[in-house]
Design a protein around this motif. Structure first.
Motif, mmCIF file in Angstrom:
data_model
loop_
_atom_site.group_PDB
_atom_site.id
_atom_site.type_symbol
_atom_site.label_atom_id
_atom_site.label_comp_id
_atom_site.label_asym_id
_atom_site.label_seq_id
_atom_site.Cartn_x
_atom_site.Cartn_y
_atom_site.Cartn_z
ATOM 1 N N ALA A 125 0.829 -1.212 0.000
ATOM 2 C CA ALA A 125 0.000 0.000 0.000
ATOM 3 C C ALA A 125 0.857 1.253 0.000
ATOM 4 O O ALA A 125 0.562 2.229 -0.704
ATOM 5 N N GLY A 126 1.936 1.260 0.787
ATOM 6 C CA GLY A 126 2.825 2.415 0.805
ATOM 7 C C GLY A 126 3.465 2.657 -0.541
ATOM 8 O O GLY A 126 3.564 3.803 -1.007
ATOM 9 N N LEU A 132 1.369 6.690 -6.954
ATOM 10 C CA LEU A 132 0.237 7.451 -7.476
ATOM 11 C C LEU A 132 0.338 8.936 -7.164
ATOM 12 O O LEU A 132 0.154 9.785 -8.056
ATOM 13 N N PHE A 133 0.675 9.282 -5.914
ATOM 14 C CA PHE A 133 0.595 10.666 -5.485
ATOM 15 C C PHE A 133 1.948 11.369 -5.396
ATOM 16 O O PHE A 133 2.002 12.596 -5.498
ATOM 17 N N LEU A 134 3.024 10.628 -5.207
ATOM 18 C CA LEU A 134 4.335 11.264 -5.033
ATOM 19 C C LEU A 134 5.394 10.621 -5.926
ATOM 20 O O LEU A 134 6.490 10.273 -5.469
ATOM 21 N N PRO A 135 5.112 10.473 -7.222
ATOM 22 C CA PRO A 135 6.053 9.726 -8.075
ATOM 23 C C PRO A 135 7.405 10.414 -8.244
ATOM 24 O O PRO A 135 8.403 9.749 -8.479
ATOM 25 N N ASP A 136 7.441 11.736 -8.150
ATOM 26 C CA ASP A 136 8.690 12.465 -8.338
ATOM 27 C C ASP A 136 9.288 12.957 -7.023
ATOM 28 O O ASP A 136 10.275 13.701 -7.032
ATOM 29 N N VAL A 140 9.793 4.437 -4.828
ATOM 30 C CA VAL A 140 8.789 3.454 -4.446
ATOM 31 C C VAL A 140 9.258 2.621 -3.260
ATOM 32 O O VAL A 140 8.471 2.261 -2.374
ATOM 33 N N SER A 141 10.555 2.313 -3.207
ATOM 34 C CA SER A 141 11.074 1.501 -2.104
ATOM 35 C C SER A 141 10.916 2.207 -0.758
ATOM 36 O O SER A 141 10.634 1.569 0.264
ATOM 37 N N VAL A 142 11.099 3.536 -0.749
ATOM 38 C CA VAL A 142 10.893 4.298 0.491
ATOM 39 C C VAL A 142 9.421 4.261 0.886
ATOM 40 O O VAL A 142 9.079 4.132 2.067
ATOM 41 N N GLY A 143 8.533 4.372 -0.105
ATOM 42 C CA GLY A 143 7.110 4.266 0.181
ATOM 43 C C GLY A 143 6.753 2.919 0.767
ATOM 44 O O GLY A 143 5.929 2.826 1.692
ATOM 45 N N ALA A 144 7.384 1.852 0.265
ATOM 46 C CA ALA A 144 7.130 0.514 0.811
ATOM 47 C C ALA A 144 7.579 0.418 2.269
ATOM 48 O O ALA A 144 6.869 -0.133 3.112
ATOM 49 N N LEU A 145 8.737 0.976 2.564
ATOM 50 C CA LEU A 145 9.233 0.938 3.942
ATOM 51 C C LEU A 145 8.317 1.729 4.872
ATOM 52 O O LEU A 145 7.967 1.256 5.968
#
Length: 354
Positions: A125-126, A132-136, A140-145
């Protein structure tokens, strides 16, 4: 250095490895045999990963490539393509295997794993929200963490007792996992098709396009966790006898459980941050370790080695099987895990019918 047998009433013989007058390490001979066998198979699988295929490095040239003496195509393949991927696979599988062994020992549930309490789903989900909202803004790996940490925070608050109650932990985790999965599916349908394809590969677990930076992250997490896991091995082994008995023996089961769950979460979060939520490794590796060694206790070393072997073998299949080109490695581990669960169900059914 001497090896002496320890007397036991039943079960596999336990021995003591003595190194001088001050250091004495107990071990089971069967566990040692399984660990050495898993290590040998891991080396063979790693060599196959580097040497097979159109871009493979010839076996006589492998030592030079590993030591940094290769040039030309071999240097490019090892430094940019297969070397980082293999290194990440070994450390990630080991982290998942050790994480699952810790979690199953705490919950005393052979089907328990960090996936059950929503860590993998939260990571997915992260990653989806960031894509979706913060691609730049964030990788993605930080979002997963971050997703994994938020999910574990929600589980911690929801139980009312932190990580000390295994039953509440699993129930809260199932709820968090369901919500996280719903968020991930919404994002996959909402983003553009090309982004959805790459995101879907990540949330299923993938080792494609890994770098030495990814390897450094997960190896750092694993090497820092190993000494802590060694310190927890004895309290966890005592804790498997029951809280009352372990308290009578001078252990503190509440603290040991909390420490083991936290370490399990850190290991899984580190693995997920570099490879995505690869399923079933943390569930299957400790189970196989228990069945092969036939000993009591959490079997942390064997579970770590079998986790690494399982993921390297799955990634080898993902790279070399011609019928399923470019599938995420997580789909292969799902297939193995599903087959193993099916085996357990059939085995239990036959035992009850007998």
């Amino acid at each position: 250095m001497t090896v002496r047998p320890l007397a036991r009433r039943a079960g596999p013989r336990r021995r003591m490895l003595r190194m001088g007058p001050w250091i004495a390490l107990p071990f089971h001979l069967s566990a040692l045999v399984v660990a050495v066998s898993a290590l040998v198979l891991l080396v063979l699988a790693g060599a196959a990963t580097l040497s097979l295929g159109r871009l493979g490095i010839a076996l006589p040239d492998l030592p030079g490539a590993v030591l940094g003496d290769a040039t030309g195509k071999d240097a490019f393949v090892f430094d940019r393509l297969r070397g980082p991927r293999l290194s990440v696979a070994i450390a990630t599988g080991a982290a998942f295997g050790l994480s699952g062994a810790l979690f199953q020992s705490v919950t005393r549930n052979p089907l328990g794993s960090p996936d059950v309490i929503g860590l993998g789903s939260g990571a997915g989900a992260g990653a989806a929200i960031v894509a979706l909202f913060l691609p730049d803004v964030l990788p993605v790996s930080v979002g997963a963490l971050l997703g994994a940490l938020v999910a574990m925070g929600l589980v911690y608050v929801s139980t009312g007792t932190g990580f000390r109650s295994p039953g509440r932990l699993v129930v809260a985790g199932i709820g968090v996992a369901a919500m996280s999965t719903a968020i991930t599916q919404y994002v996959v349908y909402a983003v553009e098709r090309d982004k959805a394809s790459s995101l879907s590969a990540y949330v299923n677990g993938s080792l494609a396009a890994r770098s030495w930076d990814d390897a450094t992250i997960i190896w750092t997490v694993l090497l820092c966790a190993l000494p802590l896991a060694a310190l927890l091995a004895r309290p966890l082994a005592i804790g498997e006898m029951g809280d009352d008995l372990s308290t009578g023996l001078g252990a503190r089961p509440g603290r040991a459980k909390t420490a083991a769950v936290l370490l399990s979460i850190v290991l899984s979060a580190g693995a997920v941050s570099v490879a995505g939520p690869i399923a079933f490794v943390s569930l299957t590796a400790p189970q196989v370790a228990k069945r092969l060694t036939r000993t009591t206790g959490p079997q942390l070393v064997v579970s770590t080695l079998l986790g690494a072997l399982l993921l390297v073998a799955a990634d080898l299949a993902a790279q070399q099987l011609p019928l399923f080109d470019d599938l995420p490695v997580g789909l292969y581990t799902m297939a193995v895990g599903g087959a193993y669960l099916g085996y357990l169900l059939v085995r239990e059914w036959r035992r009850q019918a007998a």
